[in-house]
Design a protein around this motif. Structure first.
Motif, PDB file in Angstrom:
ATOM      1  N   TRP A  73       0.993  -1.227  -0.062  1.00 40.96           N
ATOM      2  CA  TRP A  73       0.020   0.034  -0.029  1.00 40.96           C
ATOM      3  C   TRP A  73       0.874   1.217   0.006  1.00 40.96           C
ATOM      4  O   TRP A  73       1.606   1.709   0.861  1.00 40.96           O
ATOM      5  N   HIS A  74       1.266   1.902  -1.220  1.00 43.92           N
ATOM      6  CA  HIS A  74       2.011   2.872  -1.311  1.00 43.92           C
ATOM      7  C   HIS A  74       1.719   3.793  -2.539  1.00 43.92           C
ATOM      8  O   HIS A  74       1.229   3.159  -3.332  1.00 43.92           O
ATOM      9  N   PRO A  75       1.714   5.235  -2.404  1.00 50.50           N
ATOM     10  CA  PRO A  75       1.434   6.005  -3.391  1.00 50.50           C
ATOM     11  C   PRO A  75       2.031   5.606  -4.593  1.00 50.50           C
ATOM     12  O   PRO A  75       1.568   5.898  -6.014  1.00 50.50           O
ATOM     13  N   ASN A  76       3.086   5.086  -4.674  1.00 50.16           N
ATOM     14  CA  ASN A  76       3.945   4.633  -6.268  1.00 50.16           C
ATOM     15  C   ASN A  76       3.894   3.398  -6.587  1.00 50.16           C
ATOM     16  O   ASN A  76       4.871   3.204  -7.452  1.00 50.16           O
ATOM     17  N   ILE A  77       2.800   2.828  -6.003  1.00 49.80           N
ATOM     18  CA  ILE A  77       2.773   1.285  -6.338  1.00 49.80           C
ATOM     19  C   ILE A  77       1.191   1.184  -6.609  1.00 49.80           C
ATOM     20  O   ILE A  77       0.456   1.515  -5.456  1.00 49.80           O
ATOM     21  N   ARG A  78       0.935   0.845  -7.688  1.00 50.74           N
ATOM     22  CA  ARG A  78      -0.763   0.724  -8.011  1.00 50.74           C
ATOM     23  C   ARG A  78      -1.376  -0.548  -7.266  1.00 50.74           C
ATOM     24  O   ARG A  78      -0.676  -1.547  -7.145  1.00 50.74           O
ATOM     25  N   TYR A  79      -2.178  -0.030  -6.432  1.00 50.94           N
ATOM     26  CA  TYR A  79      -2.980  -1.099  -5.426  1.00 50.94           C
ATOM     27  C   TYR A  79      -4.046  -1.584  -6.266  1.00 50.94           C
ATOM     28  O   TYR A  79      -4.316  -2.984  -5.948  1.00 50.94           O
ATOM     29  N   ASN A  80      -4.998  -0.841  -6.818  1.00 48.88           N
ATOM     30  CA  ASN A  80      -6.137  -1.590  -7.530  1.00 48.88           C
ATOM     31  C   ASN A  80      -6.091  -1.731  -8.973  1.00 48.88           C
ATOM     32  O   ASN A  80      -5.432  -0.929  -9.753  1.00 48.88           O
ATOM     33  N   GLY A  81      -7.016  -2.361  -9.372  1.00 44.58           N
ATOM     34  CA  GLY A  81      -7.116  -2.160 -10.936  1.00 44.58           C
ATOM     35  C   GLY A  81      -6.424  -3.296 -11.850  1.00 44.58           C
ATOM     36  O   GLY A  81      -5.404  -4.068 -11.321  1.00 44.58           O
ATOM     37  N   VAL A  82      -6.296  -3.219 -13.099  1.00 45.34           N
ATOM     38  CA  VAL A  82      -5.686  -4.186 -13.947  1.00 45.34           C
ATOM     39  C   VAL A  82      -4.084  -3.717 -13.995  1.00 45.34           C
ATOM     40  O   VAL A  82      -3.580  -4.835 -14.389  1.00 45.34           O
ATOM     41  N   THR A  83      -3.919  -2.887 -13.634  1.00 44.16           N
ATOM     42  CA  THR A  83      -2.316  -2.872 -13.227  1.00 44.16           C
ATOM     43  C   THR A  83      -1.980  -2.725 -11.872  1.00 44.16           C
ATOM     44  O   THR A  83      -0.890  -2.230 -11.584  1.00 44.16           O
ATOM     45  N   ALA A  84      -2.724  -3.100 -11.197  1.00 43.26           N
ATOM     46  CA  ALA A  84      -2.324  -3.288  -9.554  1.00 43.26           C
ATOM     47  C   ALA A  84      -0.905  -4.055  -9.435  1.00 43.26           C
ATOM     48  O   ALA A  84      -0.613  -5.008 -10.201  1.00 43.26           O
ATOM     49  N   GLY A  85      -0.178  -3.694  -8.411  1.00 42.47           N
ATOM     50  CA  GLY A  85       1.202  -4.087  -8.356  1.00 42.47           C
ATOM     51  C   GLY A  85       2.341  -3.459  -9.228  1.00 42.47           C
ATOM     52  O   GLY A  85       3.499  -3.610  -8.839  1.00 42.47           O
ATOM     53  N   ARG A  86       1.993  -2.589 -10.161  1.00 39.67           N
ATOM     54  CA  ARG A  86       3.032  -1.943 -10.859  1.00 39.67           C
ATOM     55  C   ARG A  86       3.584  -0.986 -10.048  1.00 39.67           C
ATOM     56  O   ARG A  86       2.977   0.049  -9.144  1.00 39.67           O
ATOM     57  N   VAL A  87       4.896  -0.873 -10.097  1.00 42.68           N
ATOM     58  CA  VAL A  87       5.861   0.149  -9.523  1.00 42.68           C
ATOM     59  C   VAL A  87       6.290   1.112 -10.429  1.00 42.68           C
ATOM     60  O   VAL A  87       6.655   0.938 -11.535  1.00 42.68           O
ATOM     61  N   CYS A  88       6.040   2.468  -9.780  1.00 46.46           N
ATOM     62  CA  CYS A  88       6.542   3.447 -10.488  1.00 46.46           C
ATOM     63  C   CYS A  88       7.812   3.819 -10.110  1.00 46.46           C
ATOM     64  O   CYS A  88       8.082   4.356  -9.284  1.00 46.46           O
ATOM     65  N   LEU A  89       8.525   4.077 -11.198  1.00 50.55           N
ATOM     66  CA  LEU A  89      10.255   4.328 -11.196  1.00 50.55           C
ATOM     67  C   LEU A  89      10.550   5.641 -12.064  1.00 50.55           C
ATOM     68  O   LEU A  89      11.375   5.320 -12.904  1.00 50.55           O
ATOM     69  N   ASN A  90       9.835   6.478 -11.836  1.00 54.23           N
ATOM     70  CA  ASN A  90      10.278   7.714 -12.662  1.00 54.23           C
ATOM     71  C   ASN A  90      11.541   8.421 -12.195  1.00 54.23           C
ATOM     72  O   ASN A  90      11.618   9.346 -11.909  1.00 54.23           O
ATOM     73  N   HIS A  91      12.522   7.715 -12.505  1.00 50.90           N
ATOM     74  CA  HIS A  91      13.937   8.270 -12.159  1.00 50.90           C
ATOM     75  C   HIS A  91      15.175   7.921 -13.131  1.00 50.90           C
ATOM     76  O   HIS A  91      15.005   6.842 -13.479  1.00 50.90           O
ATOM     77  N   VAL A  92      15.944   8.683 -13.267  1.00 46.12           N
ATOM     78  CA  VAL A  92      16.698   8.243 -14.780  1.00 46.12           C
ATOM     79  C   VAL A  92      17.434   6.943 -14.287  1.00 46.12           C
ATOM     80  O   VAL A  92      17.868   6.171 -15.202  1.00 46.12           O
ATOM     81  N   ASP A  93      18.256   6.780 -13.254  1.00 46.81           N
ATOM     82  CA  ASP A  93      19.088   5.600 -13.024  1.00 46.81           C
ATOM     83  C   ASP A  93      18.273   4.385 -12.978  1.00 46.81           C
ATOM     84  O   ASP A  93      18.826   3.338 -13.066  1.00 46.81           O
TER      85      ASP A  93
END
Length: 115
Positions: free
Chosen positions: A41-61
């Motif tokens: 349960w984290h704002p940068n990890i999708r919790y619900n929906g078809v993309t649940a579990g997806r991790v957002c890593l908007n960082h160049v490295d």
């Protein structure tokens, strides 16, 4: 009840580590029988929906360094790093982001740390 572990899938495209072929990180949200399982349960990890579990890593490295991405995800899991404001780069999950800014931060459940 809290999970004692989370499981994540890391996918590397054929042309990894090209800039246009970043790895993807996704927490499992269902077991092999299709039953829901605990996931972060984290704002940068999708919790619900078809993309649940997806991790957002908007960082160049994170496009070329799996180690940097794993460190960043570890910081997510301990809430040492998160972005919960509805401004670019937007949180992955706005419902969780709203919970963070309206409930968790004001009550001191997590430290205010907008990265």
């Amino acid at each position: 009840m809290f999970a004692d572990r989370f499981e994540m899938i890391v996918e590397l495209p054929r042309n990894y580590p090209d800039y246009d072929a970043p790895p993807s990180f996704r927490f499992l949200v269902e077991d092999e029988d299709g039953n829901s399982i605990s996931h972060p349960w984290h704002p940068n990890i999708r919790y619900n929906g078809v993309t649940a579990g997806r991790v957002c890593l908007n960082h160049v490295d994170t496009y070329s360094s799996i180690a940097s991405a794993v460190i960043r995800i570890a910081e997510y899991l301990t809430y040492d790093r998160y972005h919960a404001l509805a401004i670019p780069p937007y949180p992955e999950d706005l419902t969780v982001a709203r919970w963070v800014t309206e409930k968790a931060e004001p009550l001191g459940w997590i430290p205010f740390n907008q990265n």
